[in-house]
Design a protein around this motif. Structure first.
Motif, PDB file in Angstrom:
ATOM      1  N   ILE A 102      18.137 -11.798  22.813  1.00 15.37           N
ATOM      2  CA  ILE A 102      18.019 -11.023  24.063  1.00 15.37           C
ATOM      3  C   ILE A 102      19.375 -10.882  24.774  1.00 15.37           C
ATOM      4  CG2 ILE A 102      16.975 -11.033  26.365  1.00 15.37           C
ATOM      5  CD1 ILE A 102      14.533 -12.430  24.976  1.00 15.37           C
ATOM      6  N   PHE A 103      20.172 -11.951  24.731  1.00 13.98           N
ATOM      7  CA  PHE A 103      21.459 -11.936  25.430  1.00 13.98           C
ATOM      8  C   PHE A 103      22.637 -11.879  24.450  1.00 13.98           C
ATOM      9  CE2 PHE A 103      18.613 -14.226  28.432  1.00 13.98           C
ATOM     10  CZ  PHE A 103      18.749 -13.396  29.536  1.00 13.98           C
ATOM     11  N   SER A 104      22.430 -11.280  23.281  1.00 15.38           N
ATOM     12  CA  SER A 104      23.441 -11.335  22.228  1.00 15.38           C
ATOM     13  C   SER A 104      24.785 -10.736  22.645  1.00 15.38           C
ATOM     14  CB  SER A 104      22.935 -10.639  20.961  1.00 15.38           C
ATOM     15  OG  SER A 104      22.638  -9.286  21.236  1.00 15.38           O
ATOM     16  N   SER A 105      24.791  -9.781  23.555  1.00 16.04           N
ATOM     17  CA  SER A 105      26.063  -9.136  23.951  1.00 16.04           C
ATOM     18  C   SER A 105      26.680  -9.776  25.196  1.00 16.04           C
ATOM     19  CB  SER A 105      25.836  -7.653  24.196  1.00 16.04           C
ATOM     20  OG  SER A 105      24.930  -7.476  25.280  1.00 16.04           O
ATOM     21  N   ILE A 151      13.284 -11.294  29.330  1.00 17.48           N
ATOM     22  CA  ILE A 151      14.319 -12.302  29.057  1.00 17.48           C
ATOM     23  C   ILE A 151      13.737 -13.534  28.354  1.00 17.48           C
ATOM     24  CG2 ILE A 151      15.887 -11.533  30.880  1.00 17.48           C
ATOM     25  CD1 ILE A 151      14.911 -14.054  32.495  1.00 17.48           C
ATOM     26  N   GLY A 152      12.525 -13.399  27.834  1.00 17.23           N
ATOM     27  CA  GLY A 152      11.968 -14.465  27.012  1.00 17.23           C
ATOM     28  C   GLY A 152      11.001 -15.410  27.687  1.00 17.23           C
ATOM     29  N   GLY A 153      10.630 -15.136  28.933  1.00  9.39           N
ATOM     30  CA  GLY A 153       9.674 -15.998  29.626  1.00  9.39           C
ATOM     31  C   GLY A 153       8.275 -15.868  29.037  1.00  9.39           C
ATOM     32  N   PRO A 211      18.319 -21.268  22.478  1.00 13.82           N
ATOM     33  CA  PRO A 211      19.298 -20.752  21.504  1.00 13.82           C
ATOM     34  C   PRO A 211      18.891 -19.413  20.890  1.00 13.82           C
ATOM     35  CG  PRO A 211      18.984 -23.096  21.176  1.00 13.82           C
ATOM     36  CD  PRO A 211      17.940 -22.654  22.169  1.00 13.82           C
ATOM     37  N   ASN A 212      17.611 -19.253  20.559  1.00 17.34           N
ATOM     38  CA  ASN A 212      17.150 -17.988  19.988  1.00 17.34           C
ATOM     39  C   ASN A 212      17.172 -16.865  21.028  1.00 17.34           C
ATOM     40  OD1 ASN A 212      15.951 -16.335  17.848  1.00 17.34           O
ATOM     41  ND2 ASN A 212      14.147 -16.344  19.170  1.00 17.34           N
TER      42      ASN A 212
END
Length: 191
Positions: A186-189, A147-149, A180-181
């Protein structure tokens, strides 16, 4: 401090307190559920004390504990919280997360983390969210990385566990300017 209900079509997070923690007793008793946590929750008394600590933190504005409800399975799934909230420096931790084994791998954790990150960055306007994970807990480390950590470092032998083992803790972080990125990719949906 009024705690919002954080929810989407899959999961609903509401304030965990002494009026609803009993929904979690059967989950908390699952074997090895929180083997990498220094907490003890496997008896009703231990779980109540764990929740009382979270509630005390809530009243001191240092934690916001949530009970997790899986809307697709129509069942309570576990618990998570914002903790070590530092209002001055605008940094908080997401952790103390545990979900029942029947919910693991279902995607509920990712939905829950999205809602919590969105609230931390977009509503509370915090600058950073941190995650602290036992170095041995590969599954949780991978989940936070997905999740981007970003791994920022390892605190060596910093936490005493129930069995007397002194664990090392991996420190992960997500910065407000990275959100924002992460949200768009990662969470686009997610909504």
């Amino acid at each position: 401090m009024k705690v919002p209900t954080l929810e989407n079509e899959y999961v609903k997070l509401t304030l965990l307190d002494l009026s609803n923690y009993e929904h979690l007793i059967p989950i908390a008793q699952q074997e090895n559920l929180i083997q990498y946590s220094p907490s003890k929750i496997d008896t009703p008394e231990d779980l109540k004390a764990y929740v009382q600590t979270a509630v005390d933190g809530y009243y001191h504005k240092t934690t916001i504990p949530f009970i997790i409800y899986d809307k697709t399975k129509e069942a309570y799934a576990g618990s998570s919280r914002f903790g070590l909230i530092n209002w001055k420096n605008k940094v908080l931790h997401i952790g103390w997360t545990w979900i029942g084994k029947e919910f693991q791998g279902s995607g509920i954790n990712k939905h829950m983390k999205f809602l919590m990150l969105q609230y931390a960055f977009e509503t509370l306007d915090f600058d950073k969210v941190e995650f602290r994970i036992d170095e041995r807990n590969g599954r949780s480390r991978k989940a936070v990385e997905k999740i981007g950590g970003t791994l920022e470092g390892i605190l060596r032998k910093d936490t005493l566990m129930q069995d007397g083992f002194k664990r090392s803790t991996c420190c992960y972080g997500i910065l407000k300017e990275e959100w924002p990125n992460i949200k768009a990719t990662i969470f686009s949906s997610f909504k």
